[in-house]
Write a protein that holds these residues in place. Structure first.
Motif, PDB file in Angstrom:
ATOM      1  N   ILE A 246     -30.587  -3.490 -20.674  1.00 39.34           N
ATOM      2  CA  ILE A 246     -30.646  -2.712 -19.439  1.00 39.34           C
ATOM      3  C   ILE A 246     -29.793  -3.456 -18.417  1.00 39.34           C
ATOM      4  O   ILE A 246     -30.083  -4.601 -18.076  1.00 39.34           O
ATOM      5  CB  ILE A 246     -32.091  -2.568 -18.897  1.00 39.34           C
ATOM      6  CG1 ILE A 246     -33.026  -2.029 -19.965  1.00 39.34           C
ATOM      7  CG2 ILE A 246     -32.093  -1.710 -17.628  1.00 39.34           C
ATOM      8  CD1 ILE A 246     -32.773  -0.623 -20.398  1.00 39.34           C
ATOM      9  N   GLY A 247     -28.731  -2.802 -17.958  1.00 39.32           N
ATOM     10  CA  GLY A 247     -27.826  -3.414 -16.995  1.00 39.32           C
ATOM     11  C   GLY A 247     -27.965  -2.779 -15.627  1.00 39.32           C
ATOM     12  O   GLY A 247     -27.999  -1.553 -15.506  1.00 39.32           O
ATOM     13  N   VAL A 248     -28.075  -3.627 -14.604  1.00 38.45           N
ATOM     14  CA  VAL A 248     -28.175  -3.155 -13.227  1.00 38.45           C
ATOM     15  C   VAL A 248     -27.096  -3.855 -12.411  1.00 38.45           C
ATOM     16  O   VAL A 248     -27.043  -5.091 -12.370  1.00 38.45           O
ATOM     17  CB  VAL A 248     -29.574  -3.442 -12.625  1.00 38.45           C
ATOM     18  CG1 VAL A 248     -29.632  -3.005 -11.173  1.00 38.45           C
ATOM     19  CG2 VAL A 248     -30.659  -2.772 -13.448  1.00 38.45           C
ATOM     20  N   GLN A 249     -26.260  -3.051 -11.767  1.00 30.67           N
ATOM     21  CA  GLN A 249     -25.178  -3.591 -10.947  1.00 30.67           C
ATOM     22  C   GLN A 249     -25.561  -3.495  -9.474  1.00 30.67           C
ATOM     23  O   GLN A 249     -26.061  -2.470  -9.021  1.00 30.67           O
ATOM     24  CB  GLN A 249     -23.901  -2.797 -11.204  1.00 30.67           C
ATOM     25  CG  GLN A 249     -22.715  -3.299 -10.441  1.00 30.67           C
ATOM     26  CD  GLN A 249     -21.473  -2.467 -10.718  1.00 30.67           C
ATOM     27  OE1 GLN A 249     -21.456  -1.580 -11.546  1.00 30.67           O
ATOM     28  NE2 GLN A 249     -20.423  -2.773  -9.993  1.00 30.67           N
ATOM     29  N   ASP A 250     -25.346  -4.598  -8.743  1.00 33.29           N
ATOM     30  CA  ASP A 250     -25.585  -4.632  -7.299  1.00 33.29           C
ATOM     31  C   ASP A 250     -24.422  -5.383  -6.671  1.00 33.29           C
ATOM     32  O   ASP A 250     -24.378  -6.618  -6.715  1.00 33.29           O
ATOM     33  CB  ASP A 250     -26.919  -5.319  -6.992  1.00 33.29           C
ATOM     34  CG  ASP A 250     -27.235  -5.368  -5.501  1.00 33.29           C
ATOM     35  OD1 ASP A 250     -26.681  -4.549  -4.740  1.00 33.29           O
ATOM     36  OD2 ASP A 250     -28.030  -6.243  -5.106  1.00 33.29           O
ATOM     37  N   GLN A 251     -23.457  -4.650  -6.128  1.00 34.48           N
ATOM     38  CA  GLN A 251     -22.221  -5.184  -5.564  1.00 34.48           C
ATOM     39  C   GLN A 251     -21.495  -6.008  -6.619  1.00 34.48           C
ATOM     40  O   GLN A 251     -21.142  -5.478  -7.661  1.00 34.48           O
ATOM     41  CB  GLN A 251     -22.505  -5.956  -4.286  1.00 34.48           C
ATOM     42  CG  GLN A 251     -23.050  -5.051  -3.196  1.00 34.48           C
ATOM     43  CD  GLN A 251     -23.370  -5.794  -1.920  1.00 34.48           C
ATOM     44  OE1 GLN A 251     -22.930  -6.914  -1.704  1.00 34.48           O
ATOM     45  NE2 GLN A 251     -24.139  -5.152  -1.055  1.00 34.48           N
ATOM     46  N   ASN A 252     -21.275  -7.312  -6.411  1.00 32.38           N
ATOM     47  CA  ASN A 252     -20.531  -8.101  -7.395  1.00 32.38           C
ATOM     48  C   ASN A 252     -21.464  -8.807  -8.379  1.00 32.38           C
ATOM     49  O   ASN A 252     -21.041  -9.682  -9.116  1.00 32.38           O
ATOM     50  CB  ASN A 252     -19.625  -9.120  -6.701  1.00 32.38           C
ATOM     51  CG  ASN A 252     -20.407 -10.229  -6.012  1.00 32.38           C
ATOM     52  OD1 ASN A 252     -21.567 -10.044  -5.619  1.00 32.38           O
ATOM     53  ND2 ASN A 252     -19.787 -11.379  -5.864  1.00 32.38           N
ATOM     54  N   LYS A 253     -22.744  -8.413  -8.405  1.00 35.71           N
ATOM     55  CA  LYS A 253     -23.726  -9.016  -9.318  1.00 35.71           C
ATOM     56  C   LYS A 253     -24.114  -8.014 -10.395  1.00 35.71           C
ATOM     57  O   LYS A 253     -24.211  -6.824 -10.151  1.00 35.71           O
ATOM     58  CB  LYS A 253     -24.978  -9.451  -8.551  1.00 35.71           C
ATOM     59  CG  LYS A 253     -24.711 -10.533  -7.542  1.00 35.71           C
ATOM     60  CD  LYS A 253     -25.969 -10.899  -6.792  1.00 35.71           C
ATOM     61  CE  LYS A 253     -25.636 -11.936  -5.706  1.00 35.71           C
ATOM     62  NZ  LYS A 253     -26.812 -12.263  -4.910  1.00 35.71           N
ATOM     63  N   LEU A 254     -24.336  -8.534 -11.590  1.00 31.63           N
ATOM     64  CA  LEU A 254     -24.754  -7.724 -12.725  1.00 31.63           C
ATOM     65  C   LEU A 254     -25.910  -8.438 -13.408  1.00 31.63           C
ATOM     66  O   LEU A 254     -25.798  -9.614 -13.761  1.00 31.63           O
ATOM     67  CB  LEU A 254     -23.584  -7.536 -13.694  1.00 31.63           C
ATOM     68  CG  LEU A 254     -23.845  -6.762 -14.977  1.00 31.63           C
ATOM     69  CD1 LEU A 254     -24.229  -5.314 -14.672  1.00 31.63           C
ATOM     70  CD2 LEU A 254     -22.598  -6.799 -15.858  1.00 31.63           C
ATOM     71  N   THR A 255     -27.034  -7.745 -13.583  1.00 28.67           N
ATOM     72  CA  THR A 255     -28.178  -8.303 -14.299  1.00 28.67           C
ATOM     73  C   THR A 255     -28.286  -7.569 -15.629  1.00 28.67           C
ATOM     74  O   THR A 255     -28.288  -6.336 -15.669  1.00 28.67           O
ATOM     75  CB  THR A 255     -29.485  -8.124 -13.497  1.00 28.67           C
ATOM     76  OG1 THR A 255     -29.334  -8.799 -12.242  1.00 28.67           O
ATOM     77  CG2 THR A 255     -30.668  -8.718 -14.238  1.00 28.67           C
ATOM     78  N   LEU A 256     -28.365  -8.330 -16.719  1.00 22.27           N
ATOM     79  CA  LEU A 256     -28.521  -7.772 -18.057  1.00 22.27           C
ATOM     80  C   LEU A 256     -29.849  -8.248 -18.632  1.00 22.27           C
ATOM     81  O   LEU A 256     -30.034  -9.437 -18.881  1.00 22.27           O
ATOM     82  CB  LEU A 256     -27.379  -8.219 -18.973  1.00 22.27           C
ATOM     83  CG  LEU A 256     -25.970  -7.844 -18.554  1.00 22.27           C
ATOM     84  CD1 LEU A 256     -24.954  -8.410 -19.543  1.00 22.27           C
ATOM     85  CD2 LEU A 256     -25.828  -6.336 -18.435  1.00 22.27           C
ATOM     86  N   ASP A 257     -30.768  -7.326 -18.833  1.00 19.87           N
ATOM     87  CA  ASP A 257     -32.070  -7.616 -19.432  1.00 19.87           C
ATOM     88  C   ASP A 257     -31.963  -7.260 -20.912  1.00 19.87           C
ATOM     89  O   ASP A 257     -31.935  -6.081 -21.273  1.00 19.87           O
ATOM     90  CB  ASP A 257     -33.158  -6.798 -18.731  1.00 19.87           C
ATOM     91  CG  ASP A 257     -34.556  -7.110 -19.241  1.00 19.87           C
ATOM     92  OD1 ASP A 257     -34.700  -7.830 -20.260  1.00 19.87           O
ATOM     93  OD2 ASP A 257     -35.517  -6.625 -18.619  1.00 19.87           O
TER      94      ASP A 257
END
Length: 177
Positions: free
Chosen positions: A63-74
Motif C-alpha cells: 500500500i503506497g501513500v504519497q504526500d508531497q515529496n514523501k512516499l510511504t510503502l506498507d
C-alpha cells in the motif's frame, strides 16, 4: 603489498563493479517511483540461494501513500511456509535527485537512483535467522516494463559474497497496460 596480492584484490574489486543506472536514462517508459507505487501493488517473488535453489516463495501486498515529496510503502509479505512479515518504508525524494529511505529492519539509510525505466536501490537489511540478526547488503534493480508491471532482481551479499538473489514481479491493481 606484493604484486600477486594486488592482482587478486583488483580481480575482487572488479567483481563488485556493476552497471551504472544512468545507462538506462533514455529507456522508456520512464519510471516515476511515487506514481507507480501510489495505491495498491501486488508482487510475487522468490529467494534463490547462490546455487540457484529456490528457498522461499512469497506474495507481497504493498500500500503506497504519497504526500508531497514523501512516499510511504506498507509491505505485507506472505511466505509459502505460512509465515508473514511487514516492512514499512519511508521514502523521500532528495534535492540531490536520489531517493532516501528508512525502515525498521534496515540499517541506516537506503539510497536509490532512478534513470529512465530503472531504479537502483541499495541498503543493508537486518535479517533475523534462528535467533541471530545478520546485516545483509542488498543491491536491488527494478525495471518498469509498462505502466502496470515492474520487474526486480536483487543481489543479497554478506562480506561481499553473494549468498542469493531475490526476484520479484510487481503489478499495480486496477491497472491496464
Amino acid at each position: 603489498m606484493k604484486l600477486q596480492q594486488m592482482a587478486v584484490l583488483a580481480v575482487l574489486l572488479a567483481g563488485c563493479a556493476g552497471p551504472d543506472v544512468q545507462q538506462y536514462r533514455s529507456v522508456t517508459p520512464a519510471l516515476d517511483l511515487a506514481e507507480y507505487f501510489n495505491g495498491t501493488t501486488d508482487a510475487w517473488g522468490m529467494f534463490q540461494r547462490r546455487n540457484g535453489e529456490v528457498a522461499k516463495r512469497f506474495h507481497v501486498e504493498i500500500i503506497g501513500v504519497q504526500d508531497q515529496n514523501k512516499l510511504t510503502l506498507d509491505e505485507r509479505f506472505h511466505y509459502d511456509d505460512g509465515s508473514k512479515q511487514q516492512r514499512v518504508w519511508h521514502l523521500v525524494r532528495g534535492g540531490d535527485g536520489l531517493w532516501h529511505g528508512t525502515a525498521a529492519d534496515v540499517k541506516g539509510e537506503a539510497q536509490g537512483e532512478v534513470a529512465g525505466n530503472a531504479l537502483r536501490w541499495q541498503y543493508t537489511l537486518l535479517l533475523p535467522v534462528d535467533g541471530t540478526t545478520y546485516e545483509m547488503q542488498f543491491d536491488d534493480w527494478m525495471f518498469l516494463i509498462d505502466r502496470c508491471t515492474m520487474m526486480n532482481r536483487a543481489s543479497m551479499r554478506k562480506f561481499g559474497i553473494e549468498l542469493g538473489q531475490v526476484t520479484l514481479t510487481f503489478r499495480r491493481r486496477a491497472c491496464s497496460p
